[in-house]
Design a protein around this motif. Sequence first.
Motif, PDB file in Angstrom:
ATOM      1  N   GLN B  38      12.827   8.473   1.655  1.00 15.88           N
ATOM      2  CA  GLN B  38      13.420   9.513   0.644  1.00 15.88           C
ATOM      3  C   GLN B  38      13.576   9.704  -0.123  1.00 15.88           C
ATOM      4  OE1 GLN B  38      13.338   9.641   3.585  1.00 15.88           O
ATOM      5  NE2 GLN B  38      11.794  11.021   4.791  1.00 15.88           N
ATOM      6  N   THR B  41      11.833   7.622  -2.846  1.00 12.57           N
ATOM      7  CA  THR B  41      10.519   8.917  -4.075  1.00 12.57           C
ATOM      8  C   THR B  41      11.468   9.441  -4.899  1.00 12.57           C
ATOM      9  OG1 THR B  41       9.589   8.483  -0.889  1.00 12.57           O
ATOM     10  CG2 THR B  41       8.654  10.467  -3.373  1.00 12.57           C
ATOM     11  N   ILE B  42      12.610  10.329  -4.572  1.00 11.37           N
ATOM     12  CA  ILE B  42      12.977  11.232  -5.471  1.00 11.37           C
ATOM     13  C   ILE B  42      13.029  10.744  -6.625  1.00 11.37           C
ATOM     14  CG2 ILE B  42      14.832  12.586  -5.899  1.00 11.37           C
ATOM     15  CD1 ILE B  42      14.803  13.423  -2.452  1.00 11.37           C
ATOM     16  N   THR B  88       5.329   4.601  -6.678  1.00 10.28           N
ATOM     17  CA  THR B  88       5.936   6.089  -5.573  1.00 10.28           C
ATOM     18  C   THR B  88       4.869   6.401  -4.171  1.00 10.28           C
ATOM     19  OG1 THR B  88       6.580   7.357  -7.370  1.00 10.28           O
ATOM     20  CG2 THR B  88       6.940   8.276  -5.167  1.00 10.28           C
ATOM     21  N   SER B  92       5.068   5.552  -0.243  1.00 10.33           N
ATOM     22  CA  SER B  92       5.081   6.267   1.110  1.00 10.33           C
ATOM     23  C   SER B  92       5.257   5.935   2.228  1.00 10.33           C
ATOM     24  CB  SER B  92       4.781   7.809  -0.092  1.00 10.33           C
ATOM     25  OG  SER B  92       3.153   7.539  -0.302  1.00 10.33           O
TER      26      SER B  92
END
Lengths: 155, 791
Positions: B38, B41-42, B88, B92
């Motif tokens: 996470q 990803t941010i 990205t 994921s």
Amino acid sequence: MNADSSPVDILLVEDNPSDAELAIRALKKSHLANRIEWVMDGEAAIDFINHCGDYSTLPKGNPKVVLLDLRLPKVDGIEVLKSIRSSKNKDVKEIPVVVLTSSKEDKDLISAYDLGVNSYVRKPISFDEFSKTVGELGMYWLLVNQVPESIHLES
Amino acid sequence: MMLPDRGRQRFNSYLIVGIVLTLAFFLVPDTSRDGGAQFHTILEISSILLALMVGALGLVRYYSQPTGTFLFIGTGFLGTSFLDGYHTVLTSTWITPFIPSSLASLHPWSWFASRFFLAVMLLLGLWAIKREKRLGARGMIDHRQVFIGTILFFLASLLFFGLMPLPIAYYPDIHQVYRPLELIPALVFLVALIGYLHDGRWRSHALEHWLVLSLIISVVGQAVYMPRSHELFDLEFELAHILKNSSYICVLIGLMINMLFLYRQADQTVQLQQEINERKQVEKELGKSEQRFRALVETSSDWIWEVDSQGRYVYVSPIVEKMLGYRPEEVLGKTPFDFMPEEEVQRIAQTFMAIVEAQQPFSALENVNRHKDGHLVTLETSGTPIIDAGGTFLGFRGVDRDISERKLLEQKEREAHDQLLTVFEAVDEPIYVSDPESHELIYINHCFKKYWGTDALGTKCYKTIQNRDAPCPYCTNDKIFGDNLGQTYIWEMQNEINEIWFRCVNKAIRWTDDRMMRFQFASNINEIKQAEQERSHYRENLEREVQRRTRELETANKDLEGFSYSVSHDLRSPLRAIDGFVNILEEDYAPKLDEEGLRLLGIVSENANKMGQLIDDILAFSRAGRLQLEQVEVDMNALVKEVWTSLKQERKDRNYQFRHSDLQVVSGDIRALRQVWQNLLANAIKFSRDRDPAVIEITVQTDNDMIHYTVKDNGVGFNPNYVNKLFILFQRLHGMDEFEGTGVGLAIVKRVIQKHGGSIDATGILNEGASFRFTLPRFNTIADQAMKESS
């Protein structure tokens, strides 16, 4: 010749006795002299015609002709003519007036005719001519000329 | 130009950033931290956004001012943002099952692709700078090729990562370097960094500066941090991501500053352009105005000049040649005195010097100069000093005007005026000139002084001439000034002091100062006036006398009229009586008279008649004298016919021939003219009655306004010696026994003719005939006049 006698045919207004005598003689020759009235001045003429003054007793009637000299004592001939023609009496106004004078001046002729004179005659010097002229005048005015009826009736 | 110390500062900051970041790595604690997918990803999403912004900004910058660098930066970051996005997505957890490769491989490889792509693009950007520097505008790179290249790379990456089973990226066996792959982009970044540093623009350009910083961070991130990441999501891994973002931010800052500068510069350029335009306009105006002044100076009929502080000409306009005969180059370097005659220099030197010393403007200074051909020229000089900003006196600038003609004219005017005054002095009647405003006498002549004193000049005219304390109420100034300027007014007046009568002529006169003054010429008409008065008295007396005489005459006339009237009336009556009574005598007393008596009576009667005739004729003559003519148009043909007919009696039993031409029309009194014909024709008949045939003829002659009639007979005529007795009253040339008559007829004719403005005369020869010629004015009919006018 008298105011009391029969009505007058001819009124002769003449201051000169010689002329008057000659005139009357001429009229006599024509047998017209018995009904003549002779006055010597204008005043007497006016009195005679208007039946006043010395002539107030005059019988009714007017002369058949007035033989009028111009040079007269007191009132002159032109004044007499004026008085006749301006009279209120119609019969007086119509009286035939013949000027019988020595004057040959235009002035006199003009004023006489302006005032309604019936005839203007110059007195000739010659007696023959004079008596002939006056005689003819008398004959003409008394016997030939016709006047309005009223004058006949009254005379 | 960037000051050297600023480049130093920047370079130092590069060193510090590079060293600090490198050293910082060694401070990173060796932990087994796992930040998780996470957080990654941010970080990546912020990367995407940053790259997208940088890319977009880069392209905007590129299209606003195309430069290869910006094309590559823009496209590079745009592509990077897509690759980061793909990275990205791939990394994921939810998509992993569909991808043939493991997460551990996908991650490093897709990261590598993005980093490598960006590094290459930044290197290409450097290449573009070099190329454009070398080739200029020709070196511009076709942006379509770059886009296509980027798209192709991206698609290749997409397919490659999505479909190909990827080799491993982590090599735990290699000491300290777990991900050696990352060194490749690091190397490319390093090359680019060296290239940009070498290019040197970072010293002065913000974008390059920040780009260098970004590259340093990228190099450190790729060379130091990322290779040391031994597994996914460890601390080194995360720090490398943060550094990547930082490097993006640096470019973003650089781009923003660049654009800020660009806008500012654009503004300044616009301003500058405006200033340039304005200056050009001003220069153009100045040029025009200069041209205009030059044209003015060179075409002016005045000579325009400039002298230095020594009085030497440094500029002269070409007209000087016309004025003084010298060409401008002959005049330059000379002083005004060089053109003046010696005596003029002496006269004027002091004045000129004073002017130069005073350094003040001067005007209308008259001076005489000698023309090159020798004749003298009068100039009128005006000038102003030239003083520079520092207050130093540099000379004079001014104009000279040729006033020779004017001077000549003035001279002539003065002479004419002097002549005028000479004439005035010579006149022996008073003349003065006064000011119509102040009523002061500004000129009096010699004669004036005789009447009103020698010290009258400068005094008030009304005081001196009329002894009044205020202008005369009958002052005639309004008759010669204002609307009446130029009029001559003539009047008569009696002077109130000396009581002399003057006939005055007034007129406005232009005096020496160019003003209109009152001029008066008076003539003494006292004698004329007196004579006039006397004449007037005389006339009045005469008139009275005439009136008196007229009255007398009128009275006399009236008396005469009365007299004739009396004569016609009263003188005739006695004659008539004489004739009448003589006739009565003949008629009534003829028998008593003898023949002699009758004859005598006949003589009396005849004379009485003759006297009557005489009286008539005298009256006719008198009337003819007093006759007031009534002028009418008289047809003489008709009148003569009528008279001839009326004389039938006188012609009877005789043979008469009567002839006449056209007798025309005359103007006269018809009665009087009848009398004339009557008398003349009766005479002709009477005196030719013994002839057989008796001839009587009337002829006519016309000249201008008169008609001449001649009555001619062939009768007994008369002795011409006695012709002057013919027209005298009672004068007869024949005996009464021969021809009857009173001698009045021709006297009457003469009177009538004279009254008509005509004349009569007679010619005759005894026993041959007589002719009587008389003249009358013609009748001027309207038709006659019209004919005269038209001819």
